[in-house]
Design an enzyme around this catalytic site. Structure first.
Site, PDB file in Angstrom:
ATOM      1  N   ASN A 109       0.837  -1.197   0.000  1.00  0.00           N
ATOM      2  CA  ASN A 109       0.000   0.000   0.000  1.00  0.00           C
ATOM      3  C   ASN A 109       0.873   1.248   0.000  1.00  0.00           C
ATOM      4  OD1 ASN A 109      -0.486   1.911   2.534  1.00  0.00           O
ATOM      5  ND2 ASN A 109       0.170  -0.091   3.327  1.00  0.00           N
ATOM      6  N   PHE A 113      -1.594   8.136   4.368  1.00  0.00           N
ATOM      7  CA  PHE A 113      -2.375   8.742   5.470  1.00  0.00           C
ATOM      8  C   PHE A 113      -3.635   9.441   4.960  1.00  0.00           C
ATOM      9  CE2 PHE A 113       1.351   9.462   8.711  1.00  0.00           C
ATOM     10  CZ  PHE A 113       1.379   8.107   8.964  1.00  0.00           C
ATOM     11  N   SER A 172       5.478   5.121   8.837  1.00  0.00           N
ATOM     12  CA  SER A 172       4.841   4.887   7.542  1.00  0.00           C
ATOM     13  C   SER A 172       5.833   5.254   6.443  1.00  0.00           C
ATOM     14  CB  SER A 172       3.590   5.738   7.379  1.00  0.00           C
ATOM     15  OG  SER A 172       3.221   5.721   6.013  1.00  0.00           O
ATOM     16  N   ASN A 174       4.996   5.931   3.502  1.00  0.00           N
ATOM     17  CA  ASN A 174       4.267   6.635   2.442  1.00  0.00           C
ATOM     18  C   ASN A 174       4.093   8.128   2.679  1.00  0.00           C
ATOM     19  OD1 ASN A 174       3.864   4.196   0.993  1.00  0.00           O
ATOM     20  ND2 ASN A 174       2.352   3.624   2.536  1.00  0.00           N
ATOM     21  N   THR A 175       4.698   8.656   3.749  1.00  0.00           N
ATOM     22  CA  THR A 175       4.766  10.104   3.956  1.00  0.00           C
ATOM     23  C   THR A 175       6.249  10.450   3.893  1.00  0.00           C
ATOM     24  OG1 THR A 175       2.769  10.149   5.315  1.00  0.00           O
ATOM     25  CG2 THR A 175       4.294  11.986   5.590  1.00  0.00           C
ATOM     26  N   LYS A 213       5.416   3.267  17.155  1.00  0.00           N
ATOM     27  CA  LYS A 213       5.396   2.226  16.111  1.00  0.00           C
ATOM     28  C   LYS A 213       6.560   2.426  15.166  1.00  0.00           C
ATOM     29  CE  LYS A 213       2.351  -0.058  12.845  1.00  0.00           C
ATOM     30  NZ  LYS A 213       0.949  -0.217  12.454  1.00  0.00           N
ATOM     31  N   ASN A 242       5.772  -1.682  11.352  1.00  0.00           N
ATOM     32  CA  ASN A 242       4.976  -1.169  10.238  1.00  0.00           C
ATOM     33  C   ASN A 242       5.336  -1.959   8.962  1.00  0.00           C
ATOM     34  OD1 ASN A 242       3.390   0.640   8.629  1.00  0.00           O
ATOM     35  ND2 ASN A 242       3.747   2.208  10.200  1.00  0.00           N
TER      36      ASN A 242
END
Ligand code: FMN
Length: 351
Positions: A109, A113, A172, A174-175, A213, A242
């Site tokens: 994915n 966010f 994450s 993805n940021t 996390k 994660n």
């Protein structure tokens, strides 16, 4: 097979994100499975001050806006982590951004966010009806924020007194740049400011636990740095891990080269090894939560033996449907009994 698993099969023929949206809507309107009967006593456990009917948790990302947490506890999870929520609403990355790697029992994915922001999250969270389990909030930072650490403080301030625990998500992939908060200096600044805010918000009352996390893609040096900082600043626990930007060589799916975080079965070995390294590095001074690639009671047991006081999962649920929750609990209870353990706690770190 339950009607919910049949529905799940149908959903798995739809594009992944549309199927997820429909699932959340159905759960929100009470159309979810309900776990009946009490959990086996051997599964009862505590993580810090939290008392859980079972150690199987739903990981963040499934219920980003806190619309279905109560429903997922009714479905059998012992604890559910809502979020990640950022202060301001955010649309996330362009679609498609969610890929099922069916042959690999995995997902990639790059959602970024996507969420409705703190104000909506707070309203939704307050409406969740709980029946035994615990509900937590996973907080993050907006992509365009000028003060990312400040965004975590905004999350604490807005939601204070609502969730049973807070998870600070700095992992994450993805940021862009978010994972740099795991670097030594940035982490010290983050934890210093978080603990300051905690003291200010708590007053004389007890604070909910704070978990951090972390990413599975960190270096050996970072394990020590994060472990030391976590103990020094009085964090309650670490959630490991994660999703990963690494790609094991043996992935088969045509989606394997998509950009984003890999989750599911191929993440199990790495995330469990990292959990064990943290268990050794922190000498049991801080509680650990094992996440990554759990598909069975045996996997959950593996994480517990590696040092996890409780576990979370997401991808296997998305790929297999809700009957997986009961199956994992049943298998874990059987394994614990068969190995002579009278509680989950007895098995933690016993490798
Ligand atoms: C679609 C998707 C979205 C996710 N979103 C988040 C998120 O918003 N915040 C977070 O902390 N983790 C998020 N995660 C990571 C999961 O919480 C979990 O750490 C990871 O998927 C490993 O567990 P699993 O292999 O059981 O899925 C997401 C995972 C997936 C698959």
């Amino acid at each position: 097979m339950s009607v919910f698993d049949l529905a799940g099969r149908a959903l798995r023929h739809m594009p992944a994100e549309a199927a997820h949206k429909l699932t959340i809507r159905a759960l929100k309107y009470g159309l979810g499975p309900v776990h009946t009967g009490a959990d086996d006593q051997v599964l009862r456990t505590t993580i810090g001050a939290l008392s859980l009917p079972n150690p199987i948790g739903l990981a963040a990302g499934f219920d980003k806006n806190a619309e279905a947490g109560g429903a997922m506890i009714r479905a059998g999870f012992g604890w559910v982590e809502c979020g990640t929520v950022t202060p301001l609403p955010q649309v996330g990355n362009a679609r498609p951004r969610l890929f099922r790697l069916v042959e690999d029992e995995a997902v990639i994915n790059r959602m970024g966010f996507n969420n409705a922001g703190l104000a909506q999250f707070k309203r939704n969270f307050a409406r969740q009806k709980l029946t035994g389990g615990m509900l937590g909030a996973n907080i993050g930072a907006n992509k365009d924020s000028k003060d990312r650490i400040g965004d975590y403080i905004l999350g604490l301030e807005a939601l204070w007194c609502l969730p049973d625990w807070f998870t600070i998500n700095i992992s994450s992939p993805n940021t862009p740049g978010l994972r740099e908060l795991q670097g030594r200096d940035a982490l010290q600044e983050l934890l210093g400011r978080l603990m300051e805010a905690r003291l200010r918000l708590t007053g004389k009352l007890a604070s909910p636990p704070f978990f951090l996390k972390i990413s599975p893609d960190i270096t050996e040096t970072q394990i020590d740095e994060i472990g030391n900082a976590a103990c020094h600043y009085g964090l309650d626990g670490l959630i490991i891990s994660n999703t990963s930007i690494a790609r094991p060589d043996d992935l088969k799916s045509r989606h394997r080269h998509e950009t984003g975080g890999l989750s599911g079965k191929p993440l199990f070995t790495r995330s469990t090894a990292l959990l064990q390294q943290f268990h050794q590095a922190t000498e049991g001074k801080i509680l650990l939560v094992g996440v990554g690639g759990i598909t069975s009671g045996k996997d959950a047991y593996g994480k517990i033996r590696a040092g996890a006081s409780a576990v979370q999962l997401y991808t296997a649920l998305a790929l297999q449907g809700p009957s997986l929750i009961s199956k994992i609990k049943r298998e874990l209870a059987q394994i614990l009994h068969a190995n002579g353990f009278t509680s989950v706690t007895d098995a933690v770190g016993r490798h």
